[in-house]
Write a protein that holds these residues in place. Structure first.
Motif, PDB file in Angstrom:
ATOM      1  N   ILE A  38       5.906  -7.626   8.926  1.00 51.34           N
ATOM      2  CA  ILE A  38       5.334  -7.362  10.254  1.00 51.34           C
ATOM      3  C   ILE A  38       3.822  -7.470  10.131  1.00 51.34           C
ATOM      4  CG2 ILE A  38       5.091  -5.594  12.057  1.00 51.34           C
ATOM      5  CD1 ILE A  38       7.729  -4.369  10.594  1.00 51.34           C
ATOM      6  N   ASP A  39       3.213  -8.270  10.981  1.00 54.41           N
ATOM      7  CA  ASP A  39       1.769  -8.480  10.853  1.00 54.41           C
ATOM      8  C   ASP A  39       1.142  -8.718  12.230  1.00 54.41           C
ATOM      9  OD1 ASP A  39      -0.727  -8.874   9.775  1.00 54.41           O
ATOM     10  OD2 ASP A  39      -0.212 -10.708   8.668  1.00 54.41           O
ATOM     11  N   ASP A  58       0.867  -1.183   0.000  1.00 52.67           N
ATOM     12  CA  ASP A  58       0.000   0.000   0.000  1.00 52.67           C
ATOM     13  C   ASP A  58       0.905   1.236   0.000  1.00 52.67           C
ATOM     14  OD1 ASP A  58      -2.296   1.486   0.189  1.00 52.67           O
ATOM     15  OD2 ASP A  58      -2.637   1.096   2.303  1.00 52.67           O
ATOM     16  N   LYS A  59       0.772   2.105   0.988  1.00 51.27           N
ATOM     17  CA  LYS A  59       1.588   3.320   1.033  1.00 51.27           C
ATOM     18  C   LYS A  59       3.064   2.948   1.140  1.00 51.27           C
ATOM     19  CE  LYS A  59      -2.143   5.685   1.186  1.00 51.27           C
ATOM     20  NZ  LYS A  59      -3.059   4.855   1.917  1.00 51.27           N
ATOM     21  N   SER A  97       1.779  -1.580  12.058  1.00 56.53           N
ATOM     22  CA  SER A  97       1.355  -2.874  12.613  1.00 56.53           C
ATOM     23  C   SER A  97       1.195  -3.927  11.525  1.00 56.53           C
ATOM     24  CB  SER A  97       0.044  -2.715  13.387  1.00 56.53           C
ATOM     25  OG  SER A  97      -0.946  -2.186  12.535  1.00 56.53           O
ATOM     26  N   GLN A  98       1.087  -3.503  10.267  1.00 58.95           N
ATOM     27  CA  GLN A  98       1.061  -4.458   9.150  1.00 58.95           C
ATOM     28  C   GLN A  98       1.888  -3.860   8.015  1.00 58.95           C
ATOM     29  OE1 GLN A  98      -3.373  -4.482   9.316  1.00 58.95           O
ATOM     30  NE2 GLN A  98      -3.305  -3.967   7.137  1.00 58.95           N
ATOM     31  N   ALA A  99       3.132  -4.295   7.950  1.00 65.44           N
ATOM     32  CA  ALA A  99       4.084  -3.629   7.056  1.00 65.44           C
ATOM     33  C   ALA A  99       5.069  -4.628   6.465  1.00 65.44           C
ATOM     34  CB  ALA A  99       4.838  -2.556   7.840  1.00 65.44           C
ATOM     35  N   LEU A 101      16.187   2.161   1.662  1.00 61.84           N
ATOM     36  CA  LEU A 101      15.098   1.616   2.490  1.00 61.84           C
ATOM     37  C   LEU A 101      13.802   1.750   1.716  1.00 61.84           C
ATOM     38  CD1 LEU A 101      14.225   2.205   6.215  1.00 61.84           C
ATOM     39  CD2 LEU A 101      12.507   2.696   4.484  1.00 61.84           C
ATOM     40  N   LYS A 102      13.034   0.691   1.691  1.00 63.11           N
ATOM     41  CA  LYS A 102      11.675   0.752   1.144  1.00 63.11           C
ATOM     42  C   LYS A 102      10.765   0.091   2.155  1.00 63.11           C
ATOM     43  CE  LYS A 102      12.170   0.896  -3.815  1.00 63.11           C
ATOM     44  NZ  LYS A 102      12.043   0.157  -5.072  1.00 63.11           N
ATOM     45  N   ALA A 103       9.702   0.766   2.489  1.00 58.14           N
ATOM     46  CA  ALA A 103       8.757   0.154   3.425  1.00 58.14           C
ATOM     47  C   ALA A 103       7.348   0.432   2.934  1.00 58.14           C
ATOM     48  CB  ALA A 103       8.965   0.704   4.824  1.00 58.14           C
ATOM     49  N   TRP A 104       6.503  -0.547   3.113  1.00 61.17           N
ATOM     50  CA  TRP A 104       5.125  -0.415   2.675  1.00 61.17           C
ATOM     51  C   TRP A 104       4.182  -0.746   3.829  1.00 61.17           C
ATOM     52  CZ3 TRP A 104       8.908  -2.985   0.018  1.00 61.17           C
ATOM     53  CH2 TRP A 104       9.183  -2.571  -1.286  1.00 61.17           C
ATOM     54  N   GLY A 105       3.106  -0.001   3.924  1.00 60.47           N
ATOM     55  CA  GLY A 105       1.972  -0.472   4.701  1.00 60.47           C
ATOM     56  C   GLY A 105       1.345  -1.585   3.884  1.00 60.47           C
TER      57      GLY A 105
END
Ligand SMILES: OC[C@H]1O[C@@](CO)(OC[C@@]2(O[C@H]3O[C@H](CO)[C@@H](O)[C@H](O)[C@H]3O)O[C@H](CO)[C@@H](O)[C@@H]2O)[C@@H](O)[C@@H]1O
Length: 592
Positions: free
Chosen positions: A509-510, A373-374, A397-399, A556-560
């Motif tokens: 992460i979930d 997502d984002k 919390s979910q990423a 770094l790449k991180a997504w919701g």
């Protein structure tokens, strides 16, 4: 949270004196959280497979059939704890992400499985005919191997299964205890067209894979020797035996035997999934491991955290081998009863042999991208010793977060005086709050803003003689203010030379599970955590460096993550009510 960044706060957090530098301009996407897990059930997952309620353990018989992925799994329909009366629950998916829970495939009905239908595997027979071999617990508590076939092969969902009338097809041989004989693998066919399958067992303190052969998949004869065995390994549960390409990340069918493959033998014992890599000589039924199990902490494991009773299958559409594993709870049985459920499946991982043939590599299947997502990106950001940087704007919390670190001054690494050492003990002795030189650095996941709660997944670099050693840890010691949960710290070395390669970390992460992949999937650590404060919008995600030396976040790449669909109807869960039609379970499922 946004206010923190608007004021460009540079503060010192009271827990461990680490500086928080949140005055960064690279971040975009300050979006509101897309929370999808009910507030009353903060530990249910958004994209890790779990049934709506009750106990789950081993993945069973994963396969691809007529365009659908099938996952069966050990399930207790009567409660949140393991018990007698286990069934094969059954779910299907077209993308390994969104699932429909179907009617149970196998449940105790006959003398040969009246006490439970335990673990087993699927083999696709010629003519694209799947067959299940599974362990039945009979009235006498003896573990026997049974056969089941689909009722209707034209049904891509394979909703109904018929047990072979002359079950059991294999019973414990002389010398094997009635409760040490279970979990048949996917069978493979040899050059003469003979089927081979192994069953996990234990004789005289030797864990083993007993080999059976058959011409017709119904009549099985025990081979004179086990395919492999090793003393002091305990009862081999859920063995898995499969070929891996020596020169490609592609998977191969379980029956492939040629010089371009090596064979993996995996066995589940002592709470972990251990594997060896070797050469299979089919004519004489010999398996020659490159290095055998040693019953020391140098043995290779799929995962150095919580991960058990796993199973792989070959995905013939995408030419890959996929691994599923059971991720047990770390909370108490009382908590499980209160929650009404227990157990998760890991996110499916592609698995292959590394270039040198020394170990397997795992990576989340590419379909995970559908859930992204984002996104937040950072490039070339220096992280001074003792600093923490928030990854903002995504649902922490979910990423899914992936970081590549660059280490400028390797010669500054601490000296590791002696080997062998126990990596898990090293992580326990020096947790994330213990300052080193090069490390600890990594992620603080499911963390509160003040870091009271945090799960730290991190690296430390050591110098040993003329080489460098990379230690990866998952430190659950501060994961929750709640007591009565297992907060064991996990650790393992990463087979990487930091002189030539950057060090990467990816964490899925979930809510109550964190699956971490170090060194591009060379070392995996899965943990279960139960934060009480860092839930939903209160969960934060940080990158940290608690070493004295600076490091650089090269990328770094991180997504919701969006929520996967887990659809079901009461009629799909209830054997009595189910009318066999089942397609109503698919409402809305394939619209995307
Ligand atoms: O569901 C049965 C299958 O599970 C396996 C491997 O996980 O064996 C499980 C085992 O029981 C233990 O594990 C349970 C959860 O898997 C646990 O909650 C229970 O308390 C444990 O006893 O079954 C036998 C007999 O209890 C034990 O030796 C195993 O560890 C697999 O081998 C089964 O097919």
């Amino acid at each position: 949270m946004e206010a923190i960044f608007l004021v460009g706060l540079l503060c010192v957090l009271f827990n461990n004196g680490i500086e928080v530098d949140a005055s960064h301009s690279e971040f975009q996407n300050f979006q509101s959280h897309n929370l999808t897990v009910p507030e009353t059930q903060p530990y249910r997952t958004s994209y890790h497979f779990q049934p709506p309620k009750n106990w789950l353990n081993d993945p069973n018989g994963p396969m691809l059939y007529k365009g659908f992925y099938h996952l069966f799994y050990q399930y207790n329909p009567n409660g949140a704890l393991f018990d007698a009366g286990m069934v094969w629950a059954h779910s299907v998916s077209h993308d390994l992400i969104n699932w429909i829970h179907l009617n149970h495939a196998l449940y105790p009905t006959e003398p040969f499985d009246i006490k439970s239908c335990w673990s087993g595997s699927v083999t696709i027979l010629p003519g694209n005919k799947p067959a299940i071999l599974y362990t039945g617990i009979n009235a006498n508590d003896t573990q026997v191997q049974n056969l089941a076939m689909p009722k209707n092969l034209s049904d891509p969902l394979l909703k109904e299964w018929i047990k072979f009338s002359q079950n059991p097809v294999i019973t414990p041989p002389t010398g094997v205890a009635k409760d040490d004989f279970r979990d048949p693998t996917t069978a493979w066919v040899d050059a003469e067209g003979k089927w081979n399958v192994i069953v996990g067992s234990l004789i005289n303190d030797r864990g083993m894979a007993i080999l059976y052969q058959s011409e017709d998949f119904v009549n099985w004869r025990m081979y004179k020797d086990p395919l492999h065995s090793k003393e002091k390994t305990g009862m081999w549960e859920c063995p898995d035996f499969f070929p891996v390409s020596i020169n490609s990340t592609n998977g191969v069918d379980t029956s492939v035997m040629n010089p371009s493959v090596k064979h993996v033998m995996k066995a589940s014992f002592n709470s972990h999934d251990y594997y060896i890599i070797g050469t299979y000589v089919p004519g004489v039924q010999k398996y020659i491991p490159d290095t055998d199990f040693t019953s020391t902490n140098t043995d290779l494991r799929y995962d150095y955290g919580k991960f058990y009773a796993s199973k792989t299958f070959f995905d013939s559409i995408k030419n890959r081998r996929i691994l599923w594993g059971w991720v047990n709870e770390s909370d108490s049985s009382e908590d499980d009863v209160r929650k009404g459920w227990s157990g998760l499946q890991s996110f499916p991982r592609q698995i292959w042999l590394n270039r040198s043939g020394s170990q397997l590599v795992q990576w989340p299947v590419e379909e995970i991208n559908k859930l992204h997502d984002k996104q937040v990106s950072i490039q070339n950001k220096k992280l001074d010793g003792g600093s923490v940087l928030e990854i903002p704007g995504i649902t922490a919390s979910q990423a899914d977060a992936e970081i590549v670190f660059e280490l400028p001054e390797l010669e500054e690494a601490e000296l590791l005086k002696s080997t062998p050492v126990d990596p898990q003990q090293m992580c326990t002795d020096a947790n994330a709050s213990v300052r080193g030189r090069l490390g600890p650095f990594g992620l603080l996941a499911l963390a509160t803003e003040d870091l009271t709660e945090q799960t730290a997944i991190f690296f430390r670099i050591f110098r040993h003689e003329n080489t460098y050693i990379v230690l990866m840890c998952s430190d659950q010691s501060r994961s929750s203010i709640k007591e009565n949960v297992d907060k064991t710290t996990y650790g393992a070395f990463v087979n990487i030379d930091p002189q030539n390669e950057k060090i990467s970390l990816r964490s899925l992460i979930d809510h109550s599970i964190i699956e971490s992949f170090g060194g591009e999937g060379r070392t995996c650590i899965t943990s279960r955590v139960y934060p009480q404060l860092a839930v939903h919008k209160e969960a934060h995600l940080y990158v940290f460096n608690n070493g004295t030396q600076s490091i650089t976040i090269s990328r770094l790449k991180a997504w919701g993550m969006s929520k996967a669909q887990f659809n079901y109807e009461e009629s799909c869960l209830n054997n009595e009510a189910h009318n066999g039609e089942g397609l109503s379970c698919f409402v809305g499922m394939f619209e995307k």
